[in-house]
Design a protein around this motif. Structure first.
Motif, PDB file in Angstrom:
ATOM      1  N   ILE A 127       0.840  -1.205   0.000  1.00 44.12           N
ATOM      2  CA  ILE A 127       0.000   0.000   0.000  1.00 44.12           C
ATOM      3  C   ILE A 127       0.872   1.251   0.000  1.00 44.12           C
ATOM      4  O   ILE A 127       0.642   2.198  -0.765  1.00 44.12           O
ATOM      5  CB  ILE A 127      -0.937  -0.005   1.225  1.00 44.12           C
ATOM      6  CG1 ILE A 127      -1.929  -1.170   1.127  1.00 44.12           C
ATOM      7  CG2 ILE A 127      -1.683   1.326   1.344  1.00 44.12           C
ATOM      8  CD1 ILE A 127      -2.720  -1.416   2.401  1.00 44.12           C
ATOM      9  N   GLU A 128       1.895   1.248   0.843  1.00 51.14           N
ATOM     10  CA  GLU A 128       2.812   2.400   0.919  1.00 51.14           C
ATOM     11  C   GLU A 128       3.506   2.624  -0.423  1.00 51.14           C
ATOM     12  O   GLU A 128       3.689   3.774  -0.858  1.00 51.14           O
ATOM     13  CB  GLU A 128       3.846   2.171   2.020  1.00 51.14           C
ATOM     14  CG  GLU A 128       3.296   2.249   3.436  1.00 51.14           C
ATOM     15  CD  GLU A 128       3.118   3.687   3.905  1.00 51.14           C
ATOM     16  OE1 GLU A 128       3.323   4.623   3.101  1.00 51.14           O
ATOM     17  OE2 GLU A 128       2.762   3.876   5.084  1.00 51.14           O
ATOM     18  N   ALA A 129       3.880   1.546  -1.095  1.00 59.36           N
ATOM     19  CA  ALA A 129       4.564   1.677  -2.383  1.00 59.36           C
ATOM     20  C   ALA A 129       3.644   2.283  -3.437  1.00 59.36           C
ATOM     21  O   ALA A 129       4.069   3.126  -4.242  1.00 59.36           O
ATOM     22  CB  ALA A 129       5.070   0.306  -2.845  1.00 59.36           C
ATOM     23  N   VAL A 130       2.379   1.885  -3.451  1.00 59.56           N
ATOM     24  CA  VAL A 130       1.425   2.443  -4.405  1.00 59.56           C
ATOM     25  C   VAL A 130       1.184   3.925  -4.124  1.00 59.56           C
ATOM     26  O   VAL A 130       1.135   4.749  -5.042  1.00 59.56           O
ATOM     27  CB  VAL A 130       0.094   1.656  -4.362  1.00 59.56           C
ATOM     28  CG1 VAL A 130      -1.007   2.394  -5.105  1.00 59.56           C
ATOM     29  CG2 VAL A 130       0.289   0.262  -4.958  1.00 59.56           C
ATOM     30  N   ILE A 131       1.062   4.260  -2.848  1.00 58.41           N
ATOM     31  CA  ILE A 131       0.880   5.672  -2.486  1.00 58.41           C
ATOM     32  C   ILE A 131       2.084   6.497  -2.925  1.00 58.41           C
ATOM     33  O   ILE A 131       1.947   7.596  -3.485  1.00 58.41           O
ATOM     34  CB  ILE A 131       0.644   5.808  -0.971  1.00 58.41           C
ATOM     35  CG1 ILE A 131      -0.704   5.183  -0.583  1.00 58.41           C
ATOM     36  CG2 ILE A 131       0.694   7.274  -0.546  1.00 58.41           C
ATOM     37  CD1 ILE A 131      -0.922   5.093   0.912  1.00 58.41           C
ATOM     38  N   ALA A 132       3.283   5.974  -2.671  1.00 60.71           N
ATOM     39  CA  ALA A 132       4.512   6.707  -3.016  1.00 60.71           C
ATOM     40  C   ALA A 132       4.632   6.911  -4.522  1.00 60.71           C
ATOM     41  O   ALA A 132       5.086   7.974  -4.977  1.00 60.71           O
ATOM     42  CB  ALA A 132       5.728   5.944  -2.482  1.00 60.71           C
ATOM     43  N   GLU A 133       4.227   5.910  -5.290  1.00 57.67           N
ATOM     44  CA  GLU A 133       4.324   6.031  -6.747  1.00 57.67           C
ATOM     45  C   GLU A 133       3.315   7.033  -7.286  1.00 57.67           C
ATOM     46  O   GLU A 133       3.591   7.734  -8.275  1.00 57.67           O
ATOM     47  CB  GLU A 133       4.106   4.664  -7.400  1.00 57.67           C
ATOM     48  CG  GLU A 133       4.376   4.674  -8.895  1.00 57.67           C
ATOM     49  CD  GLU A 133       4.201   3.301  -9.519  1.00 57.67           C
ATOM     50  OE1 GLU A 133       4.878   3.016 -10.535  1.00 57.67           O
ATOM     51  OE2 GLU A 133       3.400   2.501  -8.998  1.00 57.67           O
ATOM     52  N   GLY A 134       2.148   7.100  -6.683  1.00 60.58           N
ATOM     53  CA  GLY A 134       1.180   8.126  -7.021  1.00 60.58           C
ATOM     54  C   GLY A 134       0.365   7.907  -8.288  1.00 60.58           C
ATOM     55  O   GLY A 134      -0.365   8.803  -8.711  1.00 60.58           O
ATOM     56  N   LYS A 135       0.451   6.738  -8.881  1.00 58.26           N
ATOM     57  CA  LYS A 135      -0.298   6.483 -10.126  1.00 58.26           C
ATOM     58  C   LYS A 135      -1.680   5.882  -9.867  1.00 58.26           C
ATOM     59  O   LYS A 135      -2.585   6.036 -10.673  1.00 58.26           O
ATOM     60  CB  LYS A 135       0.513   5.554 -11.031  1.00 58.26           C
ATOM     61  CG  LYS A 135       1.799   6.164 -11.560  1.00 58.26           C
ATOM     62  CD  LYS A 135       2.525   5.180 -12.467  1.00 58.26           C
ATOM     63  CE  LYS A 135       3.822   5.781 -13.021  1.00 58.26           C
ATOM     64  NZ  LYS A 135       4.539   4.804 -13.892  1.00 58.26           N
ATOM     65  N   LEU A 136      -1.833   5.153  -8.786  1.00 59.58           N
ATOM     66  CA  LEU A 136      -3.078   4.477  -8.462  1.00 59.58           C
ATOM     67  C   LEU A 136      -3.580   4.929  -7.089  1.00 59.58           C
ATOM     68  O   LEU A 136      -2.794   5.361  -6.245  1.00 59.58           O
ATOM     69  CB  LEU A 136      -2.881   2.957  -8.448  1.00 59.58           C
ATOM     70  CG  LEU A 136      -2.402   2.292  -9.741  1.00 59.58           C
ATOM     71  CD1 LEU A 136      -2.051   0.834  -9.479  1.00 59.58           C
ATOM     72  CD2 LEU A 136      -3.470   2.402 -10.826  1.00 59.58           C
ATOM     73  N   LYS A 137      -4.892   4.782  -6.878  1.00 61.71           N
ATOM     74  CA  LYS A 137      -5.496   5.123  -5.590  1.00 61.71           C
ATOM     75  C   LYS A 137      -5.846   3.829  -4.848  1.00 61.71           C
ATOM     76  O   LYS A 137      -6.696   3.070  -5.313  1.00 61.71           O
ATOM     77  CB  LYS A 137      -6.770   5.940  -5.800  1.00 61.71           C
ATOM     78  CG  LYS A 137      -6.548   7.290  -6.444  1.00 61.71           C
ATOM     79  CD  LYS A 137      -7.887   7.996  -6.638  1.00 61.71           C
ATOM     80  CE  LYS A 137      -7.708   9.348  -7.324  1.00 61.71           C
ATOM     81  NZ  LYS A 137      -9.026  10.026  -7.545  1.00 61.71           N
ATOM     82  N   PRO A 138      -5.227   3.572  -3.718  1.00 66.23           N
ATOM     83  CA  PRO A 138      -5.603   2.382  -2.945  1.00 66.23           C
ATOM     84  C   PRO A 138      -7.060   2.468  -2.501  1.00 66.23           C
ATOM     85  O   PRO A 138      -7.488   3.466  -1.938  1.00 66.23           O
ATOM     86  CB  PRO A 138      -4.655   2.429  -1.743  1.00 66.23           C
ATOM     87  CG  PRO A 138      -3.484   3.245  -2.210  1.00 66.23           C
ATOM     88  CD  PRO A 138      -4.078   4.282  -3.119  1.00 66.23           C
ATOM     89  N   LYS A 139      -7.823   1.390  -2.768  1.00 71.17           N
ATOM     90  CA  LYS A 139      -9.248   1.428  -2.448  1.00 71.17           C
ATOM     91  C   LYS A 139      -9.730   0.222  -1.632  1.00 71.17           C
ATOM     92  O   LYS A 139     -10.542   0.380  -0.734  1.00 71.17           O
ATOM     93  CB  LYS A 139     -10.073   1.516  -3.743  1.00 71.17           C
ATOM     94  CG  LYS A 139     -10.039   2.879  -4.424  1.00 71.17           C
ATOM     95  CD  LYS A 139     -10.722   3.950  -3.585  1.00 71.17           C
ATOM     96  CE  LYS A 139     -10.776   5.298  -4.262  1.00 71.17           C
ATOM     97  NZ  LYS A 139     -11.739   5.315  -5.394  1.00 71.17           N
ATOM     98  N   VAL A 140      -9.272  -0.974  -1.988  1.00 67.75           N
ATOM     99  CA  VAL A 140      -9.850  -2.180  -1.385  1.00 67.75           C
ATOM    100  C   VAL A 140      -8.758  -3.215  -1.136  1.00 67.75           C
ATOM    101  O   VAL A 140      -7.805  -3.332  -1.914  1.00 67.75           O
ATOM    102  CB  VAL A 140     -10.934  -2.796  -2.312  1.00 67.75           C
ATOM    103  CG1 VAL A 140     -11.548  -4.046  -1.677  1.00 67.75           C
ATOM    104  CG2 VAL A 140     -12.023  -1.785  -2.636  1.00 67.75           C
TER     105      VAL A 140
END
Length: 394
Positions: A127-140
């Motif tokens: 989750i932290e990696a996705v947030i840091a990359e900023g391309k996708l929004k964590p949802k589920v």
């Protein structure tokens, strides 16, 4: 006993249960046929009520199969392109399959090496990696109760709350499992299950269900499963000249549980608690007799598994499968190719550092016959087969 072949053993003996339930199933099916309510008949509502009570939830929504059960809440939450859904790769393809249906992106997470369920530490790192990359929004987050035992819901739920994510408990294999006496819905926004015949609670065709404590969510999913029909809330304070069943508020789907299957499931649910006890007794006996020969399964502390599969680890998994076949003992390898290794899913991201545990376990695990009617003589023969092979290879 000798190594001579014997009549094949059922991996999951559905007919043994069929014989045990006997005329109860016959009467249930004929009750539907003679009643004439073949779609969404009264048995469907009765089964949903009984299922919710068993699963410790306020509401249950039946549907056509376990895959639809996964996508219905995602649709109700308006998951779309740009959203990230975190799930394991060491599971049946349906868990990840539903995400691209909606244009969203599955992010595959590694599993715990002991339980094979979602690893909370790797989940949070992903989750932290996705947030840091900023391309996708964590949802589920979709946690899977693999092989029948509950995931680490206290830790996974805490992570979901920390990042403001929805949590689905994918109990396709684990419906009926508990952790500290509580069903997964205690921690999850929804719990989903499958009634595929080979599941611990299976019907005689396809079927699935979603459990939730959120009535508003239940109502939207009820609309979505029947072509986006107007719900009671949609119609409140409004009048229509024509029958409102032809008023479609949402773009939905056709995903209803067949009335015949609901009637069958009502009878099977009535004996399900006893069958879970039998499965646990059989699993404990396997563990006792195989513990010094192979790596036997370990259930999370405080957990009760439904033992959809009894899964061991052995270095020469394929060798054991071949040897067992000569002895008339069926086995199965779940899942030899993890989802993220399948060509069609390889374009989707995996968590930081890859999925080393998933990839290692995919080469080691093998499941032995497991069902509530497995008798001790047959189980002894299965155990002897595994021990013979293990002894020859040490």
């Amino acid at each position: 006993m000798t190594d001579s072949p014997r009549p094949p053993i059922g991996f999951i003996d559905l007919l043994a249960q069929r014989r045990r339930l006997g005329t109860r199933i016959d009467d249930a099916v004929m009750g539907v046929i003679n009643g004439g309510a073949y779609i969404m008949g009264p048995q469907v509502q009765s089964f949903e009520a009984a299922l919710a009570e068993f699963g410790q939830s306020k509401y249950a929504l039946s549907c056509a199969n376990g895959t639809d059960a996964l996508v219905l809440p995602l649709m109700a939450w308006h998951i779309r392109t740009g959203d990230a859904i975190f799930c394991p790769s060491f599971t049946f393809a349906a868990t990840g399959e539903v995400v691209p249906w909606l244009g969203a992106t599955p992010v595959f997470v590694d599993v715990d090496p002991v339980t094979y369920n979602l690893d909370p530490a790797h989940l949070e790192a992903s989750i932290e990696a996705v947030i840091a990359e900023g391309k996708l929004k964590p949802k589920v987050i979709i946690a899977v109760d693999l092989f029948g035992q509950p995931a680490n819901y206290p830790e996974i739920s805490a992570i979901a709350k920390k990042y403001g994510l929805k949590l689905i408990a994918d109990s396709a294999q684990g419906f009926g499992c508990t952790l500290h006496g509580k069903h997964p819905i205690h921690w999850a926004d929804v719990a989903t299950t499958s009634f595929f015949p080979a599941k611990p609670l299976g019907c005689y065709g396809d079927g699935g269900a979603v459990l939730t404590d959120d009535y508003a969510l239940w109502e939207v999913m009820d609309s979505l499963r029947v072509h986006g029909k107007a719900t009671r809330s949609d119609l409140a304070g409004k009048t229509f000249e024509h029958d409102p069943k032809y008023l479609n508020i949402r773009i939905g789907m056709n995903s209803r549980l067949d009335t015949v299957q609901a009637a069958i499931l009502l009878e099977k649910l009535a004996v399900f608690a006893d069958e879970i006890e039998s499965r646990n007794r059989i699993a404990a006996r396997y563990n006792e007799m195989l513990g010094d020969s192979v790596v036997v399964p370990t259930v999370i502390e405080g957990g009760v598994s439904t033992w959809a599969q009894y899964t061991i680890e052995i270095p020469d998994r394929d060798g054991l499968a071949a040897y067992a076949k000569t002895r008339g003992v069926p086995t199965a390898a779940y899942y030899p190719i993890p989802i993220h290794k399948q060509d069609v899913y390889s374009r989707f991201p995996v968590g930081p550092g890859g999925l080393p545990v998933t990839e290692a376990k995919a080469d080691l695990v093998i499941s032995l016959p497991m069902h509530p009617d497995l008798d001790e003589e047959t189980q002894d023969y299965i155990v002897e087969t595994v021990r013979n092979f293990s002894g020859r290879n040490h």
